[in-house]
Scaffold this motif. Structure first.
Motif, PDB file in Angstrom:
ATOM      1  N   ASN A   1       0.822  -1.199   0.000  1.00 40.55           N
ATOM      2  CA  ASN A   1       0.000   0.000   0.000  1.00 40.55           C
ATOM      3  C   ASN A   1       0.859   1.253   0.000  1.00 40.55           C
ATOM      4  O   ASN A   1       1.402   1.624   1.019  1.00 40.55           O
ATOM      5  CB  ASN A   1      -0.914  -0.024   1.230  1.00 40.55           C
TER       6      ASN A   1
ATOM      7  N   ALA B   1      -7.747   3.557   8.098  1.00 44.36           N
ATOM      8  CA  ALA B   1      -8.554   4.055   6.977  1.00 44.36           C
ATOM      9  C   ALA B   1      -8.596   5.580   6.974  1.00 44.36           C
ATOM     10  O   ALA B   1      -8.476   6.211   5.922  1.00 44.36           O
ATOM     11  CB  ALA B   1      -9.962   3.479   7.047  1.00 44.36           C
TER      12      ALA B   1
ATOM     13  N   ASP C   1      -5.038   4.606   4.323  1.00 42.64           N
ATOM     14  CA  ASP C   1      -4.634   3.253   3.944  1.00 42.64           C
ATOM     15  C   ASP C   1      -5.772   2.614   3.144  1.00 42.64           C
ATOM     16  O   ASP C   1      -6.830   2.306   3.682  1.00 42.64           O
ATOM     17  CB  ASP C   1      -4.324   2.447   5.202  1.00 42.64           C
ATOM     18  N   ARG C   2      -5.541   2.395   1.840  1.00 45.21           N
ATOM     19  CA  ARG C   2      -6.601   1.879   0.972  1.00 45.21           C
ATOM     20  C   ARG C   2      -7.018   0.457   1.319  1.00 45.21           C
ATOM     21  O   ARG C   2      -8.183   0.104   1.198  1.00 45.21           O
ATOM     22  CB  ARG C   2      -6.186   1.970  -0.489  1.00 45.21           C
ATOM     23  N   ASP C   3      -6.062  -0.366   1.743  1.00 51.16           N
ATOM     24  CA  ASP C   3      -6.425  -1.731   2.146  1.00 51.16           C
ATOM     25  C   ASP C   3      -7.334  -1.686   3.368  1.00 51.16           C
ATOM     26  O   ASP C   3      -8.339  -2.387   3.422  1.00 51.16           O
ATOM     27  CB  ASP C   3      -5.177  -2.550   2.456  1.00 51.16           C
TER      28      ASP C   3
ATOM     29  N   GLN D   1      -9.250   0.745   4.239  1.00 45.37           N
ATOM     30  CA  GLN D   1     -10.540   1.302   3.822  1.00 45.37           C
ATOM     31  C   GLN D   1     -11.432   0.208   3.252  1.00 45.37           C
ATOM     32  O   GLN D   1     -12.616   0.124   3.575  1.00 45.37           O
ATOM     33  CB  GLN D   1     -10.322   2.418   2.801  1.00 45.37           C
ATOM     34  N   TYR D   2     -10.851  -0.653   2.414  1.00 43.44           N
ATOM     35  CA  TYR D   2     -11.635  -1.746   1.841  1.00 43.44           C
ATOM     36  C   TYR D   2     -12.079  -2.730   2.929  1.00 43.44           C
ATOM     37  O   TYR D   2     -13.242  -3.109   3.006  1.00 43.44           O
ATOM     38  CB  TYR D   2     -10.845  -2.479   0.757  1.00 43.44           C
TER      39      TYR D   2
ATOM     40  N   TRP E   1     -16.447   3.785   2.600  1.00 41.12           N
ATOM     41  CA  TRP E   1     -15.107   3.196   2.667  1.00 41.12           C
ATOM     42  C   TRP E   1     -14.766   2.392   1.424  1.00 41.12           C
ATOM     43  O   TRP E   1     -13.609   2.375   0.994  1.00 41.12           O
ATOM     44  CB  TRP E   1     -14.954   2.368   3.940  1.00 41.12           C
ATOM     45  N   TYR E   2     -15.753   1.726   0.797  1.00 40.65           N
ATOM     46  CA  TYR E   2     -15.489   1.046  -0.474  1.00 40.65           C
ATOM     47  C   TYR E   2     -15.024   2.071  -1.514  1.00 40.65           C
ATOM     48  O   TYR E   2     -14.054   1.857  -2.220  1.00 40.65           O
ATOM     49  CB  TYR E   2     -16.752   0.359  -1.016  1.00 40.65           C
TER      50      TYR E   2
ATOM     51  N   SER F   1     -11.557   3.440  -0.939  1.00 41.68           N
ATOM     52  CA  SER F   1     -10.477   2.485  -1.189  1.00 41.68           C
ATOM     53  C   SER F   1     -10.037   2.457  -2.646  1.00 41.68           C
ATOM     54  O   SER F   1      -8.918   2.075  -2.939  1.00 41.68           O
ATOM     55  CB  SER F   1     -10.872   1.086  -0.741  1.00 41.68           C
TER      56      SER F   1
END
Length: 114
Positions: free
Chosen positions: A16, A53, A57-59, A61-62, A82-83, A86
């Motif tokens: 990330n 998130a 941090d995109r991971d 967030q997902y 959050w989707y 991400s």
């Protein structure tokens, strides 16, 4: 087991690019949240994932979107937020709604235009 956990932590930290600007505590929270999430602990993972998130941090967030969806049993506005967060930097399409209809999953996609 220790090798697998170490590999997981290293791969999360390196996968990330947004994690470069995060503090050590934020990275650790994201890693802890991801581990809890992967153990199907969707409730307890959320506070840790939220810290990472919010830091971008995109991971995380997902995973946070997924944890919210799984714990609430549907896509809440928070999960959708959050989707979308991400994937926003990638400008890719995102799955925005999941619903169970007649034992099948229906997904709708929208373009993530900013």
């Amino acid at each position: 087991m220790i090798k697998n956990t170490l590999f997981l932590l290293l791969s999360l930290a390196m996968s990330n690019p947004a994690s470069a600007g995060m503090t050590a505590a934020q990275k650790e929270a994201g890693e802890t949240g991801a581990i809890l999430f992967k153990q199907s602990d969707w409730y307890d993972s959320q506070p840790f994932l939220n810290i990472a998130a919010e830091a971008g941090d995109r991971d995380a967030q997902y995973y946070l979107g997924e944890a919210i969806r799984l714990s609430q049993r549907y896509v809440t506005p928070d999960a959708k937020k959050w989707y979308e967060a991400s994937v926003r930097p990638k400008r890719q399409a995102v799955f925005t709604s999941f619903s169970t209809t007649n034992s099948s999953i229906r997904c709708s996609m929208v373009s993530n235009q900013q």
